[in-house]
Design an enzyme around this catalytic site. Structure first.
Site, PDB file in Angstrom:
ATOM      1  N   GLU A 212      58.305  56.097  35.688  1.00 56.66           N
ATOM      2  CA  GLU A 212      57.850  57.376  36.245  1.00 56.66           C
ATOM      3  C   GLU A 212      58.466  58.585  35.545  1.00 56.66           C
ATOM      4  O   GLU A 212      58.655  59.643  36.164  1.00 56.66           O
ATOM      5  CB  GLU A 212      58.122  57.433  37.758  1.00 56.66           C
ATOM      6  N   GLU A 296      52.994  49.658  40.583  1.00 55.32           N
ATOM      7  CA  GLU A 296      53.858  49.878  41.741  1.00 55.32           C
ATOM      8  C   GLU A 296      53.029  50.448  42.865  1.00 55.32           C
ATOM      9  O   GLU A 296      52.316  51.432  42.692  1.00 55.32           O
ATOM     10  CB  GLU A 296      55.040  50.809  41.434  1.00 55.32           C
TER      11      GLU A 296
END
Length: 821
Positions: A212, A296
């Protein structure tokens, strides 16, 4: 075999939740309905007037399961161990509970049966619920035995040799690229980690970049070249484990980048912590030629997140052609004061008692994983929305690449009524016995999860199924599915006194129950002329952080309900700076782990000391301070912090240096801490209880708000509202836990739930002995209603004075944990 008619069902073990007919029976029913409609029309004509009669039953949804249908190759459903220490306490569980939990997670035909596991490549920095140790704290000093992720992967592989393994970094030691992750240093670092995996007999199937935190296209190309050159050509690269599908756009614009990566992985494709009703990718992603993953998802409670999980596993493929679903995390093996304390598919917060709980999410996951395998192929023609309507639910079908076996997974999370499904099987698939499994996601009864129903015997490849709202179903020609039978012991607190000399561990491993939240504390041979083993803080410089808050190194241990005690330890500073003893540690924020509800005794090498307090908002206060003889470096000293009621006392080398009164924190864990980059050693930990650890009467303080359970306006009238308010010692804040499971106030009034439903008001009422006035005070700090099983909850997770208290589904939030005086 003749099946019961839809119009005249034979009840199953779960009532009429599943109704089945053959196609021939269904045609018979249709003829009967048409016959009655004709009679009704004739009567209408004869009467010459409008006569109302029931409408015909809704037409069944027709699903043709054609083995020749096109579709993408399925990669699996699994979860993530990491992104913050969420598996930490599992390592310390006793047997047989540890093996039982692992079986529920990974063993085929037993529980969640995960097919993929992604693990964090530890970076000595907090990555949500803790920090995981690096295999290379300093350049060139590789140690392949640190931490617990190698053990976790080995345990998963032992249960399912076909499980796929993925590695991904959240943070990294600060020496890498002088703080720049997108450097050749990090490529070398990842390849060293792959070498460690090999030394443990593990093959890593996929490798990512930086979780991320964007992407550097040149870095990914260089990573691919380095992997190919150094013996890891078989490791596939996932890019970029971020939000959105920009990596697919980049792959089309930059063919060299596209050639370097194998999988485009995106996070929370259905929306972050959403209901997962709509899960699109992008046109470029679908047309890129790359495998697409929801790499995710989740971040939801192990029970309450089950409906979203059921939708997302199916809809990721239907909407966006994603062929893998990874839930964050695998489980919550952390204490309840830590962020995200009940996420995953199970919870394991108490290795000292052996207590664990397997969530409904595990059984929702099992509906896919126990009836498919990576390498199976989705059948696009037999995947979609029931009746073409998202609200009815979704279904996906997959087939084996080597046999005629197939499975269809159906979810009806949002359906308002039962629906008839009519199946036709063709294209070389098995037309033999179909096995049916179901989970009632709307039921809180564990007996309604993953239930084997009556088999179906198709007629000429056709059969029907009636599905109820709020369920997940698996219909399959496979065998071998099953539901594990291991059960958990009861919850229990970690008893005091507690002590550890750290001499019983392997070098590089974590000490029992010690959970890192920044930096890395691991067992090493003692320095400073001391024999035996000690715990050392290993991070020598600020790491490449993942969180926005840059905490200093700290690690916690113990029971969140420890109240009055002395914590002491030997400490040796290896360089100038300070070390800290932590007491009554409670919550912290995952974005700012430096903001911890706790007291600290801080002592520096120059002899300066202080007793300090901190909060989740970062309100740090120095309560007392002074100077004692210099500790220096390389020399051992003893620190002690005593917390007895509101009296806090500090001692150095057996001499009291200061004492102060403060009542901000009343209970919590102990811990070690150091300044940023300060290496130090700790030995001979001792936690000794003091008198008055628990009393039957006193305040009940909210862990999230640090305010007291309070009767509004000091009223003693039946029906008076219960709220949270600043603790003030008033009679309206003094509660007694009775032997009859009541919580009384004023001596005659009981804490009372207006109903047994989520959202019900909690109030006081004259004691009646009713079940709505009985409460269980649990070791994890929750208080649950005997009648409802729901948690005592601060409404909306509020923290302000006057926020009301009620009942709500237990979800692990700090607004559902309470600290008793």
């Amino acid at each position: 075999m003749h099946q019961p008619l839809t119009g005249d069902p034979t009840p199953t073990a779960e009532g009429n939740d599943i109704l089945m007919t053959t196609r021939e029976d269904d045609r018979s029913n249709g003829r009967r309905r048409r016959g009655w409609a004709a009679v009704a029309s004739l009567l209408l004509a004869l009467a010459g007037a409008l006569i109302a009669y029931p409408a015909p039953a809704q037409a069944a949804t027709a699903i043709t399961i054609n083995g020749s249908s096109g579709g993408r190759t399925f990669d699996g459903v699994g979860a993530i161990s990491g992104g913050g220490g969420n598996s930490r306490l599992l390592y310390d569980y006793p047997e047989p509970q540890r093996s039982d939990i692992l079986d529920y997670l990974f063993k085929p035909g037993y529980g969640a049966a995960m097919q993929i596991m992604k693990v964090e490549i530890g970076g000595d920095t907090n990555s949500t619920s803790g920090a995981e140790p690096s295999h290379e704290h300093t350049r060139g000093a590789v140690n392949c035995d640190r931490g617990y992720e190698w053990w976790m992967m080995a345990q998963a592989k032992a249960r399912n040799p076909n499980i796929k393994l993925v590695g991904l970094s959240w943070g990294a030691p600060g020496w890498i690229g002088n703080g720049n992750f997108w450097s050749n240093d990090s490529i070398d670092y990842l390849i060293a980690w792959l070498g460690c995996a090999t030394s443990h007999g593990l093959t890593i199937d996929y490798l990512g970049g930086w979780n991320e935190r964007g992407r550097d296209l040149t870095w990914y190309k260089n990573l691919r070249s380095a992997l190919n050159a150094r013996g890891y050509a078989g490791v596939k690269i996932v890019a970029s484990d971020d939000f959105g599908w920009g990596s697919a756009d980049d792959a089309l614009r930059d063919p060299a980048f596209g050639a370097a990566i194998s999988v485009v992985g995106s996070h929370y494709v259905c929306g972050y912590r959403s209901a997962q009703t709509s899960c699109p990718s992008s046109a470029n992603a679908v047309n890129s030629g790359k495998t697409l993953w929801a790499s995710e998802n989740g971040s939801d409670d192990y029970n309450a997140g089950a409906p979203a999980l059921a939708r997302g596993i199916n809809r990721d493929y239907i909407d966006g052609k994603m062929t893998a679903y990874l839930n964050w995390p695998v489980l919550a093996a952390i204490t309840p004061n830590i962020p995200w304390a009940t996420t995953g598919v199970a919870v394991a917060p108490q290795p000292w008692s052996g207590y664990y709980a397997i969530g409904m999410s595990a059984w929702v996951m099992a509906h896919t994983t126990q009836f498919t395998a990576p390498g199976w192929r989705y059948l696009d023609g037999a995947s979609g929305y029931l009746g073409g309507n998202r609200n009815n639910g979704s279904y996906v079908s997959l087939r084996s690449p080597t046999t005629g076996d197939y499975s269809t997974v159906i979810e009806t999370m949002d359906a308002g009524s039962a629906q008839d499904l009519q199946f036709s099987v063709t294209g070389g698939l098995s037309t033999g016995t179909v096995r049916v499994w179901s989970t009632n996601v709307r039921s809180s009864n564990p007996a309604d999860r993953f239930v084997r129903r009556a088999d179906i015997t198709p007629s000429n490849g056709s059969y029907t199924l009636t599905v109820q709202p709020g369920y997940v179903y698996s219909i399959t020609t496979t065998t071998g599915a099953g539901k594990g039978t291991a059960t958990s012991p009861a919850q229990g607190g970690l008893a005091l006194p507690y002590a550890d000399g750290f001499d019983s561990y392997q070098t590089g491993r974590p000490a029992k129950y010690l959970s890192d939240h920044q930096g890395s504390f691991e067992v090493v041979p003692c320095g400073g002329g001391r024999t035996g083993q000690c715990v050392r803080q290993m991070s020598e410089q600020a790491p490449i952080f993942w969180t926005s808050g840059h905490a200093e190194a700290f690690t916690l241990l113990g029971d969140v309900n420890w109240r009055n005690y002395t914590v002491s330890t030997d400490v040796m500073l290896e360089k100038s700076g300070y070390a800290q003893l932590v007491g009554r540690a409670g919550n912290y924020n995952h974005d700012g782990p430096q903001n911890l509800n706790a007291y600290y005794l801080r002592v520096a090498d120059n002899g300066s000391w202080s007793i300090r307090s901190n909060t989740t908002a970062g309100n740090q206060r120095t309560l007392a301070s002074g100077t004692t003889a210099a500790l220096g470096t390389g020399r051992w000293h003893k620190l002690a912090l005593t917390l007895n009621g509101s009296t806090l006392t500090a001692a150095v080398d057996g001499v009291t240096v200061g004492s102060v009164s403060d009542s901000a924190w009343v209970a919590g864990q102990i811990g070690y801490a150091t300044g940023q980059g300060v290496t130090a050693q700790f030995d001979n930990l001792s936690v000794t209880p003091l008198g008055g650890s628990t009393t039957p009467t006193g305040e009940i303080r909210g862990a999230g708000s640090n305010r007291c359970l309070d009767v509004n306006a000091q009223s003693q009238s039946d029906g008076a509202t219960v709220q949270i308010w600043d603790c003030n010692g008033g009679a309206n804040q003094r509660w007694t836990a009775t032997s009859s499971n009541q919580l009384t106030v004023y001596g005659t009034k009981c804490l009372d739930a207006a109903s047994a439903s989520a959202g019900a008001q909690v109030r006081i009422w004259s004691c009646t002995g009713g079940a709505n006035q009985q409460w269980r005070i649990n070791a994890d700090g929750t208080i649950t209603g005997v009648q409802s099983g729901l948690c005592l909850d601060v409404t909306g997770a509020g923290t302000a004075n006057g926020t009301t208290v009620g009942l709500w589904t237990c979800n692990g939030g700090s607004n559902q944990r309470w600290i008793r005086a």
